[in-house]
Design a protein around this motif. Structure first.
Motif, PDB file in Angstrom:
ATOM      1  N   VAL A 125       5.943  10.043  -3.013  1.00 23.36           N
ATOM      2  CA  VAL A 125       4.681  10.070  -3.746  1.00 23.36           C
ATOM      3  C   VAL A 125       4.927  10.429  -5.209  1.00 23.36           C
ATOM      4  O   VAL A 125       4.377   9.810  -6.130  1.00 23.36           O
ATOM      5  N   GLU A 126       5.759  11.432  -5.437  1.00 16.73           N
ATOM      6  CA  GLU A 126       6.070  11.824  -6.814  1.00 16.73           C
ATOM      7  C   GLU A 126       6.853  10.719  -7.531  1.00 16.73           C
ATOM      8  O   GLU A 126       6.649  10.473  -8.725  1.00 16.73           O
ATOM      9  N   PHE A 127       7.742  10.051  -6.820  1.00 14.65           N
ATOM     10  CA  PHE A 127       8.480   8.931  -7.400  1.00 14.65           C
ATOM     11  C   PHE A 127       7.513   7.835  -7.850  1.00 14.65           C
ATOM     12  O   PHE A 127       7.667   7.258  -8.938  1.00 14.65           O
ATOM     13  N   ASP A 184       0.849  -1.185   0.000  1.00 10.35           N
ATOM     14  CA  ASP A 184       0.000   0.000   0.000  1.00 10.35           C
ATOM     15  C   ASP A 184       0.894   1.248   0.000  1.00 10.35           C
ATOM     16  O   ASP A 184       1.600   1.501   0.981  1.00 10.35           O
ATOM     17  N   PRO A 185       0.896   2.020  -1.084  1.00  9.83           N
ATOM     18  CA  PRO A 185       1.771   3.209  -1.136  1.00  9.83           C
ATOM     19  C   PRO A 185       1.495   4.191  -0.004  1.00  9.83           C
ATOM     20  O   PRO A 185       2.410   4.887   0.453  1.00  9.83           O
ATOM     21  N   GLY A 186       0.260   4.244   0.470  1.00  6.63           N
ATOM     22  CA  GLY A 186      -0.063   5.147   1.568  1.00  6.63           C
ATOM     23  C   GLY A 186       0.676   4.764   2.840  1.00  6.63           C
ATOM     24  O   GLY A 186       1.204   5.631   3.552  1.00  6.63           O
ATOM     25  N   ARG A 187       0.732   3.475   3.132  1.00  4.00           N
ATOM     26  CA  ARG A 187       1.456   3.024   4.320  1.00  4.00           C
ATOM     27  C   ARG A 187       2.966   3.256   4.143  1.00  4.00           C
ATOM     28  O   ARG A 187       3.653   3.600   5.106  1.00  4.00           O
ATOM     29  N   SER A 188       3.456   3.067   2.919  1.00  4.37           N
ATOM     30  CA  SER A 188       4.873   3.339   2.673  1.00  4.37           C
ATOM     31  C   SER A 188       5.183   4.813   2.873  1.00  4.37           C
ATOM     32  O   SER A 188       6.212   5.175   3.446  1.00  4.37           O
ATOM     33  N   ARG A 189       4.275   5.674   2.401  1.00  2.78           N
ATOM     34  CA  ARG A 189       4.491   7.112   2.572  1.00  2.78           C
ATOM     35  C   ARG A 189       4.572   7.467   4.056  1.00  2.78           C
ATOM     36  O   ARG A 189       5.451   8.234   4.476  1.00  2.78           O
ATOM     37  N   GLU A 190       3.684   6.881   4.852  1.00  2.83           N
ATOM     38  CA  GLU A 190       3.702   7.156   6.287  1.00  2.83           C
ATOM     39  C   GLU A 190       4.989   6.633   6.927  1.00  2.83           C
ATOM     40  O   GLU A 190       5.573   7.303   7.792  1.00  2.83           O
ATOM     41  N   ALA A 191       5.421   5.448   6.488  1.00  4.23           N
ATOM     42  CA  ALA A 191       6.655   4.877   7.046  1.00  4.23           C
ATOM     43  C   ALA A 191       7.863   5.735   6.683  1.00  4.23           C
ATOM     44  O   ALA A 191       8.768   5.952   7.505  1.00  4.23           O
ATOM     45  N   ILE A 192       7.896   6.219   5.446  1.00  3.08           N
ATOM     46  CA  ILE A 192       9.017   7.055   5.009  1.00  3.08           C
ATOM     47  C   ILE A 192       9.003   8.391   5.732  1.00  3.08           C
ATOM     48  O   ILE A 192      10.065   8.947   6.065  1.00  3.08           O
ATOM     49  N   ALA A 193       7.812   8.915   6.025  1.00  2.00           N
ATOM     50  CA  ALA A 193       7.729  10.166   6.780  1.00  2.00           C
ATOM     51  C   ALA A 193       8.356   9.990   8.157  1.00  2.00           C
ATOM     52  O   ALA A 193       9.084  10.875   8.642  1.00  2.00           O
ATOM     53  N   ARG A 194       8.080   8.874   8.814  1.00  2.00           N
ATOM     54  CA  ARG A 194       8.684   8.611  10.121  1.00  2.00           C
ATOM     55  C   ARG A 194      10.187   8.364  10.003  1.00  2.00           C
ATOM     56  O   ARG A 194      10.967   8.715  10.894  1.00  2.00           O
ATOM     57  N   PHE A 195      10.583   7.773   8.892  1.00  2.00           N
ATOM     58  CA  PHE A 195      11.971   7.361   8.683  1.00  2.00           C
ATOM     59  C   PHE A 195      12.862   8.528   8.275  1.00  2.00           C
ATOM     60  O   PHE A 195      13.994   8.664   8.757  1.00  2.00           O
TER      61      PHE A 195
END
Length: 514
Positions: free
Chosen positions: A124-126, A103-114
């Motif tokens: 998201v743009e990638f 799920d790209p949304g969960r990845s986005r949230e994980a990357i935000a924390r990371f």
């Protein structure tokens, strides 16, 4: 009498060809030199059962659904699949970890924390860019009969040219990632997509970012292991009337005039054939390993152009410490130095990146139901290696140093491994398994903008001889090799029908235009 077709190589590409040709009414024989079908989709025995020792990822589900549907069956009835939520877990020497999700949304949230909100926005743009690449290339390249720059431009048309140029074909994947991410760890993570086709992110084209979109379309675990895919394909081919023969090594493809006439086995048996699909590395043809008659069918791959090989450890082991996911990557500290060693100097990296497939874990990283935690678990551990197994076998000391460095990295990042039983495979063994490759596992390396157009399409200069597999168009990977097999079968059927129209007296049996 039906037209006789012989498939050389029982990997997924060859089996897909067999299914389509048998569905069309041809008399099909598949010849596989190993003891069971699957090709690179192989297993190694262990005290805990067979371990997948080849591909570990199942993607692009519609490719297989269409193959079964066209044969009158349902994929779900034969291959039980479960989508994964965690695509992979990634770990770095600074102690940081990052899970990437389907799920790209969960990845986005994980990357935000990371790495922070700004990097999450860049992710998201990638993803948008990766989707554009995939959608631009899906029909005119991935599903086309062959690949040429002129053909791609012609298919895209004038209106499609801006889209093609937006793919940045002359930019390396690494340079493109530098434009997408500021965090070097994220560049390293997504740069790993180049290794999916045995290439360096510093030399592979930016178009390989499409892998990100492929993964978001779905990654699946196969109940029973990846080998079950090969078994299901072989069984389907058999139900359609194809004969699948194992322990059947081919020594020569013979021609009469300018077209194929027969296949000779190593034991001397000769099988007449009007159609031959070669589902091995195309380098073996150009290198003369299938006889002088078919050397013109494909060019030998220069050593410098080979894709990467690997050193693998398939093992039953007790693990502790680091929480493995089904797919886990432990990154080295110096990516440029790692690929400089592999590609420029053709030697093992002193500190390699390590991939671990924990095959008894589900898509969340927990042990699957029925797995006894006290008994241990099955692992495939892999590091990249140069494909020099036929000309410069690695010395024992080199391999031992690599093994020490590999397990030291995992230990440093918290993973303790206590083997119960282990089998190590090097480029020399891979070269013996897959003739003509030198141990290369993905055909020709995808380096430079022109590399995508250097893989041969299904049709060869030898009439009746067709190419399938990961070294042919559209490239390596289980779904791509399957597509290549279908392209080979489709091309062969078209050629047979063309012959029928031109020479009515020589009607190939079993071919219908109804």
């Amino acid at each position: 009498m039906a037209t006789r077709a012989v498939i050389i190589g029982g990997g997924v590409g060859g089996l897909a060809s067999a299914i389509d040709l048998a569905s069309a009414g041809l008399d099909v024989t598949v010849l596989e030199r190993a003891a069971s079908p699957g090709g690179k989709m192989r297993t190694v025995d262990s005290p805990l059962g067979p371990i997948d020792a080849g591909p570990t990822v199942f993607t692009l589900l519609p490719v297989f659904e269409e193959l079964f549907a066209d044969a009158g069956e349902r994929l779900a009835d034969h291959i039980p699949l479960k989508p994964v939520e965690v695509l992979a877990r990634h770990a770095w020497l600074d102690g940081s970890t990052l899970d990437l999700f389907a799920d790209p949304g969960r990845s986005r949230e994980a990357i935000a924390r990371f790495a922070g909100a700004e990097e999450a926005g860049r992710y998201v743009e990638f993803c948008r860019a990766a989707r554009r690449v995939y959608e631009t290339l899906e029909e005119p390249y991935l599903k086309a009969d062959g690949a040429s720059l002129t053909g791609l431009v012609r298919t895209a048309g004038i209106k499609g040219l801006p889209g093609l140029m937006a793919l940045r074909p002359f930019t390396s994947l690494w340079r493109a990632l530098e434009g997408h991410f500021l965090d070097p760890r994220l560049r390293q993570l997504f740069g790993r997509y180049a290794t999916y086709c045995g290439s360096s992110p510093f030399a592979a084209p930016a178009t390989l970012m499409l892998v990100a979109h492929v993964e978001q379309k779905g990654v699946y675990l196969v109940d029973g292991g990846m080998r079950r895919v090969a078994t299901a394909l072989a069984d389907l081919a058999g139900r359609l009337g194809a004969e699948v023969r194992c322990n059947a090594e081919v020594a020569e493809i013979r021609t009469r005039g300018d077209r194929v006439a027969a296949v000779r086995l190593a034991g001397g048996e000769e099988i007449p054939a009007e159609v031959v699909v070669y589902n091995g590395d195309v380098a073996a043809l150009g290198g003369g390993l299938l006889g002088a008659d078919v050397v013109p069918a494909a060019e030998a791959t220069p050593r410098i152009a080979r894709s990467l090989s690997a050193i693998t450890w398939t093992m039953a082991a007790h693990t502790a410490g680091f929480p493995l996911s089904h797919h886990t990557v432990f990154f080295s500290g110096d990516y440029p130095a790692e690929f400089d060693a592999l590609v420029r100097y053709r030697r093992l990296a002193e500190r390699p990146t390590v991939y671990v497939c924990a095959q008894d874990r589900d898509g969340h990283g927990a042990l699957r139901p029925g797995v006894d935690p006290g008994a241990g678990e099955r692992l495939l551990i892999l590091v990249n290696a140069p494909a020099e197994g036929d000309v410069r076998p690695l010395e024992a000391q080199e391999i031992d140093r690599c093994e020490t460095s590999t397990f030291a990295l995992m230990q440093r990042l918290g993973l303790s491994i206590s083997p119960i039983g282990s089998v190590r495979t090097t480029p020399t063994e891979f070269a013996a398994m897959f003739p003509g490759t030198g141990g290369a596992l993905y055909g020709r390396a995808t380096h430079g903008w022109a590399a995508a157009f250097q893989r041969p399409g299904p049709r060869t200069p030898v009439q009746g001889l067709y190419l399938a597999g990961g070294s042919a168009h559209p490239g390596p990977g289980v779904p791509m090799a399957t597509l290549s097999g279908r392209l080979a079968a489709r091309t062969a059927i078209r050629d047979l029908l063309s012959t029928r129209r031109s020479h009515p007296a020589a009607t190939p049996g079993g071919i219908s235009t109804d």
